[in-house]
Design an enzyme around this catalytic site. Structure first.
Site, PDB file in Angstrom:
ATOM      1  N   ARG A  56      60.706  83.020  28.776  1.00 60.20           N
ATOM      2  CA  ARG A  56      62.120  82.686  28.906  1.00 60.20           C
ATOM      3  C   ARG A  56      62.454  81.417  28.155  1.00 60.20           C
ATOM      4  NH1 ARG A  56      63.766  82.405  34.984  1.00 60.20           N
ATOM      5  NH2 ARG A  56      65.691  81.818  33.957  1.00 60.20           N
ATOM      6  N   ASP A 114      69.758  84.931  34.603  1.00 55.69           N
ATOM      7  CA  ASP A 114      68.897  85.979  35.106  1.00 55.69           C
ATOM      8  C   ASP A 114      69.785  87.220  35.229  1.00 55.69           C
ATOM      9  OD1 ASP A 114      67.758  87.603  37.436  1.00 55.69           O
ATOM     10  OD2 ASP A 114      66.155  86.177  36.987  1.00 55.69           O
ATOM     11  N   ASP A 134      61.009  77.253  37.298  1.00 61.97           N
ATOM     12  CA  ASP A 134      62.163  76.380  37.504  1.00 61.97           C
ATOM     13  C   ASP A 134      61.746  74.937  37.684  1.00 61.97           C
ATOM     14  OD1 ASP A 134      64.384  77.895  37.304  1.00 61.97           O
ATOM     15  OD2 ASP A 134      64.358  78.548  39.398  1.00 61.97           O
TER      16      ASP A 134
END
Lengths: 727, 675
Positions: free
Chosen positions: B480, B496, B585
């Site tokens: 990502r 997302d 994250d």
């Protein structure tokens, strides 16, 4: 001269009186004679006085004129005996702290060194043969530039740096031993301490030393063409080789961008080996590489210096340089090449191929931004090295190259002053010119902002803030403000600025009792700027400026404001926001207090900010803004908004929804009747400040800061700042 | 009539007399008094009559046409970069470093240095493929002197790292090897070839390191102006008023016992006076740097650390010890603006390059890499302003405007467009609704769908106003944050497939991001906390009054962070993220916080309530993304960083009229307030 003018007028009137019989017609002859005599005496006296006034001046000035304008050929001749002393060779281990007598620079005010220039003399040997050309055009220009600058002193006893008038710019035009002897007999030579020599063409055949061969002991050398082996880092100064074409040819600046040729070699007299290498590049890459040489078949009367040829094609030099993106600057017999200056002038990026060459002013100039340095070994790879540079960077380099030429190469004066500035910066490092000032082109300097609080740092909450309340005589309201503000947990001190000179502040016993220290400062004059004075009593970095009628802000609002400031310590953090707008009809700025979606200012009736801005407001406010605000008794908040935005380049932070400071008992400035004139005045302020700042520094944003859970569906009692939200 | 005429005549006459007397009187007075010397203009360099006739210094015949082959450098042990380093080996992969294994037991510092090289992206295990061979040399503590290594090759492309000034007899000639040593003397230092290191104390931490001690930008009022080093170590402070002569040994007046105070450790003063030739000067220098005490070095005989790239004039004052009185006077008069700038720079430099062994070693390698890169090296601005060259990779760009950090200095603005990067993970549903919402934003330049799912790519996508690109990812979570070349804007909106956002939310968040291009601007937040019970860091996604992380399933950030994530993070950390997807994250937030030293920014999110509801375990659709990650994850990352970079924020940025009781017509971002 005023006296003389008066005299002329008087004389005229007197004359008229004598000749004009109509004025004195019926006088007795005796009286008439008497009067005429009297007038004549007066007249004579006046004329004599007038003459007397004129006479001495004209003599003096003609004298000056004679002294100033002399011929170089008439300078005194000094005979150097063959056995006069010769200085030691240059000491390679010299550094400022070993070879330079810095005590001589101790008494210079304003952190500026003082430079003395020896008088011009003509040196001859025992047989009357001159040691060198007395002085070259460029060296004369150089000494004139120093003499006209702030550095110059004619007092040899106060000087910190000495510049001999003996011209050593070109080693080939002088006799080495005799020149050294001439240096040694200078009045303050003292082994060359604090003497500065300028040399652009060092060395001579066959081995071409990279530094001046004249023995010079400890003298500093500003030399063109140093190598790493001869350059004494931090002592010598590397200077450019001046190109006379700089003055002769006016090449207008050409915008950056791709040019006709990618790579150009314009030097004549290259070593055959190098020429082979370069020509091999041309063979390999074809049209995009151009290799020029001297023209062989030029017609009479054409200056060969100004022409270059490729096969039979003739190009104008240096104009052809503007056709290329990169220009090769190869070492010749000497490392320093005048072509570097031409290349920079043309805005062509120099590709310097000269191992160990110390680039001009490399102590302060960042050559990475304006040139490409390629090792001689890698000459065959030049093309691919250059091709790997992104276009944007090339354009940046082109601009930078031209800027370097404009600032430091274009004239002998520029070279001389940059050299002195470098030496000056070594002696007074705390007043030195910064990297940005040396290297950033004016366009970047103008557009860039260097935030005085650039370090990302969140001050600890424990430090708290100091509240400054500006008050005149509203004691009751003031006491309420003090009581309210004292409830804020992070308050660490309260400062009351008593702006009323006619009335004493209330007695100590009458003030509200609060948990933090309270101090009253009395001012000498009732001025608005007193609110922004950097009082010694301010011990915290955070300052809350608050008016003596702001009683509506809750403790939660204030505490939250302080915590927001901690996250943005370089900004103004306030409550009601305001906006500036461009009025297209009137063609000027307009102040807007409507409830809009944008803010660009906050009112300082209650605002947090860093105490450094108090210092800036008081001492560094541009133009007459500070006095103007004091005189108009208005707009101090707009001025503060301008100042902070201008110096940090950032927008304000508006906290909480609050739109106005409304207090029930006072005539608020937001009141209806005053609104119209108030808006006009405020708009005027914005226009006035924008013109003083020369730009509109205010930044418009569409956001405000609220507590994380503000108006979220969440139990109120769990929220940190529940008491927020009124307009 | 007559009398009138006479009167006027007399008047004229007397006026003339008066004038005569006055003028004459003045002249006489001037004659009588000796003439005062007029303020003489400096004599100056004469303007020669024949200045235009003077010859130029360079005659045209000067062109050295038939010059002999230019002199080659006299090779007397002197080396410079061009002649003694072979950059051809460094093509391709750039700088690859091989470290000679240590022979015998090694000291603690030695071990830390090895560890930091091995953990860096420069490290290689094969000496043949290496472009730089690093010899950790001559450790004084162990008493062992290294012998000539195998691949020595006259020292070409070697870097000899010396921590202590030449403790060993020269067992072999250095030859063409570069030397990196702590505070080398000015005389032996070869500028542009050797590297000057800072003094490394035994106790220097491997990574992370103690932060700078400055707690506020400006000096506190009343703090001592000067701190002087003591012979035995420690510092002594002198007040501003303690005469202009506090330097011991050189001072005739004694400053008096009352005015000085002794400090064992770090000085609390504005300036720290450090004598140049003191043996401990280098360690004092570092100490002062950490304390935010502006070092004033008096005629140092040693090269300042990393002087090749660090502009020390911005953080320290190097003065001549002979002008001590003038220096002290200048310090007292120094403007607050200058003091402020110098103080902050000490902290930035300490934090960016000196606070840990790892930073020192990486900086050393970065300096050498910059030499190899030549034109694509870090510009000076990147070295000398936050976040520093270790955090601003020159492989990303050499133009400062491309980074998120330098818009102010460059006078530039972040561009007004963004790219949406939508990650399609486990669910495998094309996020059509989301694409429409994002494409509706006036600022959206392109949409990228990162297909990271086992299912085949759907062949058809919705029609959008902006270009839509589908990237077939390689099913790793760290994917990502790969710097895809198809991303053409500075701003990235990371999404997302299951996030739901409205166009209004996207618009507002992007406008906020433009004000804070170096930070992450997100909708959903979480926080970290110190868990006393477990003695480690904890993580919570509960809604609290503060937050320190934003979830990357809906956040704006600069595309540079993709490059940083992929190229600067240790591989172990990226693997960790791949194995525990919820960790990614945390990792991204750590990275951005370590660079900016600031918290992220939260903007309002209308669906907050629903999201919160769906957080409840066992909901209709389980949301693995929002599950609190394993606390191990945050602790592992914190250990790898060596410190806790996350900062907390207590504010949210809302539109100016957000939820205000005013007419909805006034509001620009109306739909943000819909429940």
């Amino acid at each position: 001269c005023e006296e003389e003018a008066v005299c002329v007028i008087m004389c005229a009137s007197v004359k008229y009186n004598i000749r004009g019989p109509a004025l004195i017609p019926r006088m007795k002859t005796k009286h008439r004679i008497y009067y005429i005599t009297l007038f004549s005496i007066v007249l004579l006296g006046l004329i004599a006085t007038g003459m007397f006034q004129f006479w001495p001046h004209s003599i003096e000035s003609s004298n000056d004129w004679n002294v100033e304008k002399r011929s170089v050929r008439d300078v005194p001749v000094v005979r150097l005996p063959a056995d006069s002393p010769i200085p030691e060779r240059g000491d390679l281990s010299c550094r400022m702290h070993t070879c330079f007598d810095v005590y001589r620079c101790g008494f210079n005010p304003k952190n500026k060194i003082k430079v003395y220039i020896y008088a011009l003399k003509k040196y001859v040997d025992d047989f009357g043969v001159p040691v060198s050309n007395t002085i070259s055009r460029e060296y004369n220009e150089l000494l004139t530039a120093i003499s006209d600058s702030d550095y110059y002193t004619d007092d040899i006893n106060r000087a910190c740096l000495f510049v001999p008038s003996i011209d050593v710019l070109n080693q080939n035009t002088l006799r080495i031993k005799e020149t050294a002897q001439a240096l040694a007999q200078l009045a303050r030579w003292d082994r060359g301490t604090n003497h500065l020599l300028f040399n652009m063409l060092p060395g001579g055949p066959p081995d071409y030393n990279t530094a001046l061969d004249v023995p010079r002991d400890r003298a500093l050398l500003a030399g063109g063409g140093f190598s790493t082996w001869t350059y004494r880092q931090g002592y010598d100064v590397s200077i450019p080789v001046y190109s006379p074409l700089s003055a002769e040819v006016d090449l207008p600046e050409k915008g950056p961008g791709p040019r006709r040729y990618f790579l150009l070699s314009s030097q004549v007299g290259l070593h055959p080996e190098y020429r082979e290498d370069i020509e091999a590049l041309q063979v390999k890459h074809g049209e995009s590489v151009l290799v020029l040489d001297k023209c062989t078949n030029l017609s009479e009367g054409v200056l060969s210096v100004r022409k270059r040829c490729h096969k039979h094609q003739v190009f104008d030099y240096p104009q052809v340089l503007q056709e290329a993106t990169f220009c090769v600057v190869l070492r010749g017999a000497r490392l320093g090449q005048a072509v570097l200056s031409d290349v920079l002038q043309a805005g062509c990026v120099p590709v310097v191929i000269a191992d160990s060459y110390i680039l001009p002013f490399s102590e302060v100039l960042d050559w990475k931004r304006a040139s490409v340095v390629v090792p001689e070994e890698k000459m065959s790879d030049v093309y691919s090295i250059l091709q790997s540079i992104p276009q944007r960077q090339i354009e940046e380099m082109q601009r930078q190259a031209r800027w370097f030429w404009e600032a430091y190469f274009q004239s002998i004066k520029a070279i001389a002053l940059a050299t002195l500035q470098i030496i000056n910066d070594r002696i007074y490092p705390y007043a030195a010119i910064s990297y940005e000032e040396w290297n950033d082109p004016p366009a970047v300097k103008w557009g860039s902002v260097s935030n005085p609080l650039f370090l990302p740092l969140i001050p600890p909450q424990s430090q708290g803030f100091t509240a400054i309340v500006l008050t005149y005589d509203r004691v009751e309201s003031l006491f309420r403000v003090i009581t309210e503000v004292s409830k804020v947990p992070s308050l660490s001190k309260l400062l009351v600025v008593w702006n009323n000179q006619n009335k004493n502040p209330p007695e100590d016993s009458l003030w509200p009792k609060i948990r933090v220290p309270l101090k009253v400062v009395r001012t000498a004059e009732n001025k608005l700027s007193n609110r922004f004075f950097p009082y010694d009593e301010i011990e915290t970095e955070a300052v809350l400026a608050i008016d003596d009628d702001i009683i509506m802000l809750t403790s939660d609002e204030l505490q939250f404001g302080y915590e927001v400031w901690r996250e943005f310590p370089d900004r103004l953090v306030g409550y009601p926001g305001r906006l500036h707008l461009w009025d297209h009809e009137m063609n000027k700025w307009k102040y807007e207090s409507e409830w809009t979606n944008e803010v660009s200012m906050v009112l300082t009736g209650a605002a947090f900010y860093h105490k450094y801005f108090n210092y800036l407001y008081t001492y560094k406010m541009p133009g007459d803004i500070k006095n103007w605000v004091d005189a108009h008794m208005n707009c101090e908040d707009i001025a503060m908004n301008f100042l902070v935005a201008n110096v940090t380049g950032k927008a304000v932070i508006k906290v909480t929804p609050r739109k106005k400071f409304k207090c029930p008992e006072c005539t608020a400035i937001d009141g209806l009747s005053l609104d119209q004139t108030h808006m006009v005045e405020r708009s005027e302020c914005i226009n006035k400040f924008a013109s003083v700042f020369g730009t509109m520094p205010l930044k418009v944003v569409e956001h405000r800061a609220d507590p994380v859970l503000y108006k979220d569906d969440f139990p109120e009692k769990l929220k940190s700042f529940p008491n927020i939200g009124s307009l | 009539m007559q009398s009138w005429r006479r009167k006027s005549l007399w008047l004229a006459l007397s006026a003339s007399w008066l004038l005569l007397v006055l003028l004459g009187g003045f002249s006489l007075l001037r004659l009588a008094l000796p003439p005062r010397p007029r303020p003489r203009a400096p004599q100056g360099w004469p303007r020669w009559l024949d200045a235009d006739l003077l010859q130029s210094f360079s005659q045209s015949g000067e062109l050295p046409e038939d010059a002999a082959q230019p002199p080659r450098a006299p090779h007397g042990g002197s080396c410079n970069w061009g002649s003694c380093f072979d950059t051809s080996k460094c093509r391709g992969d750039g700088l690859k470093v091989f470290v000679y294994p240590a022979a015998g037991p090694i000291s603690e510092t030695h071990r830390k240095i090895l560890a930091s090289i091995e953990g860096s992206r420069f490290h290689t295990l094969s000496p043949a493929g290496a472009c730089l061979l690093l010899l950790l040399s001559l450790d004084a503590q162990t008493g062992e002197c290294s012998s000539m290594p195998l691949q020595w090759n006259r020292g070409r492309n070697h870097l000899v790292l010396r921590l202590h000034p030449a403790p060993c007899p020269r067992t072999f000639q250095l030859g063409q090897a570069m030397v990196a040593e702590a505070s080398p003397t000015v005389d032996s230092f070869r500028a542009g070839f050797d590297v000057a290191l800072p003094f490394l104390p035994e106790a220097h931490p491997l990574r992370g390191g103690a932060p700078g001690q400055l707690r506020q930008h400006s000096p506190q009022p009343g703090v001592a102006l000067l701190a002087l080093e003591e012979e035995r170590g420690g510092w002594r402070t002198a007040g501003t008023n303690s005469s202009a002569c506090p330097w011991d040994g050189r001072c005739e007046q004694d400053p008096g016992p009352g005015q000085t105070q002794r400090w064992e450790m770090l000085p609390n003063a504005t300036f720290c006076l450090i004598s140049g030739h003191h043996p401990q000067a280098a360690s004092r220098f570092l100490q002062a740097l950490q304390a935010g005490c502006i070092p004033v070095l008096l005629s140092p005989r040693w090269e300042l650390p990393f002087s090749e790239v660090i502009d020390w004039t911005k953080a320290a004052i190097v003065a001549d010890e002979r002008l001590l009185l003038q220096v002290l006077a200048a310090l007292q008069e120094m403007s607050p603006a200058q003091v402020l700038a110098l103080r902050q720079q000490t902290q930035f430099l300490w934090d960016a390059y000196f606070s840990s062994v790892e930073k020192v070693i990486h900086t050393t390698l970065e300096v050498i890499q910059d030499r190899i890169f030549g034109t694509s090296a870090h510009p000076s601005l990147l070295w000398n302003s936050p976040p520093g060259a270790l955090m601003a990779l020159s492989t990303f760009s050499t133009s400062p405007q491309d980074f998120p950090f330098y818009h102010l200095q460059q006078g530039s603005r972040p561009e007004g467009r963004f790219s949406a990067l939508i990650w399609v993970g486990a669910s495998g549903q094309p996020p059509l609704k989301l694409i429409q919402a994002v494409a509706g934003s006036q600022h959206c330049a392109q949409i990228l769908v990162l297909w990271s799912n086992e299912r085949p790519l759907p062949s058809r996508w919705t029609e959008t106003a902006v270009p839509l690109t589908v990237i077939d990812g390689c099913r790793k979570v760290s994917d990502r944050f790969f710097p895809y070349s198809t991303i053409r804007t500075d701003a990235i909106l990371s999404l997302d497939a299951r996030s739901s956002l409205s166009t209004s939310e996207v618009d507002f968040a992007f406008v906020v991001w433009q004000s804070f291009p170096e930070r992450m601007v997100g909708f959903l937040t979480s926080s970290h906390f110190w868990d006393e019970a477990h003695g480690g860091w904890g993580y919570t996604a509960k809604r609290t009054n503060e937050f320190s992380m934003v979830l990357t399933m809906a956040a704006f950030y600069h595309r540079y962070y993709h490059t940083l994530f992929t190229h600067s993070l240790p591989k172990a950390l990226r693997t960790l993220a791949d194995e525990a997807p919820t960790c990614v994250d945390v990792l991204m937030n750590f990275l951005v916080a370590a660079v900016t030293k600031l918290p992220p920014i939260k903007v309002p999110y209308a669906k907050q309530r629903q999201e919160a509801a769906s957080l409840v375990p066992g909901g209709p659709e389980t949301r693995p993304k929002l599950q609190a990650p394993d606390p191990n994850c945050i602790n592992q990352i914190a250990a790898a960083f060596g410190h806790m970079p996350l900062r907390s924020s207590r504010l949210r940025l809302d539109p100016v009229l957000f939820k205000d009781p005013v007419s909805v017509q006034r509001k620009k971002y109306r739909s943000l307030e819909k429940p």
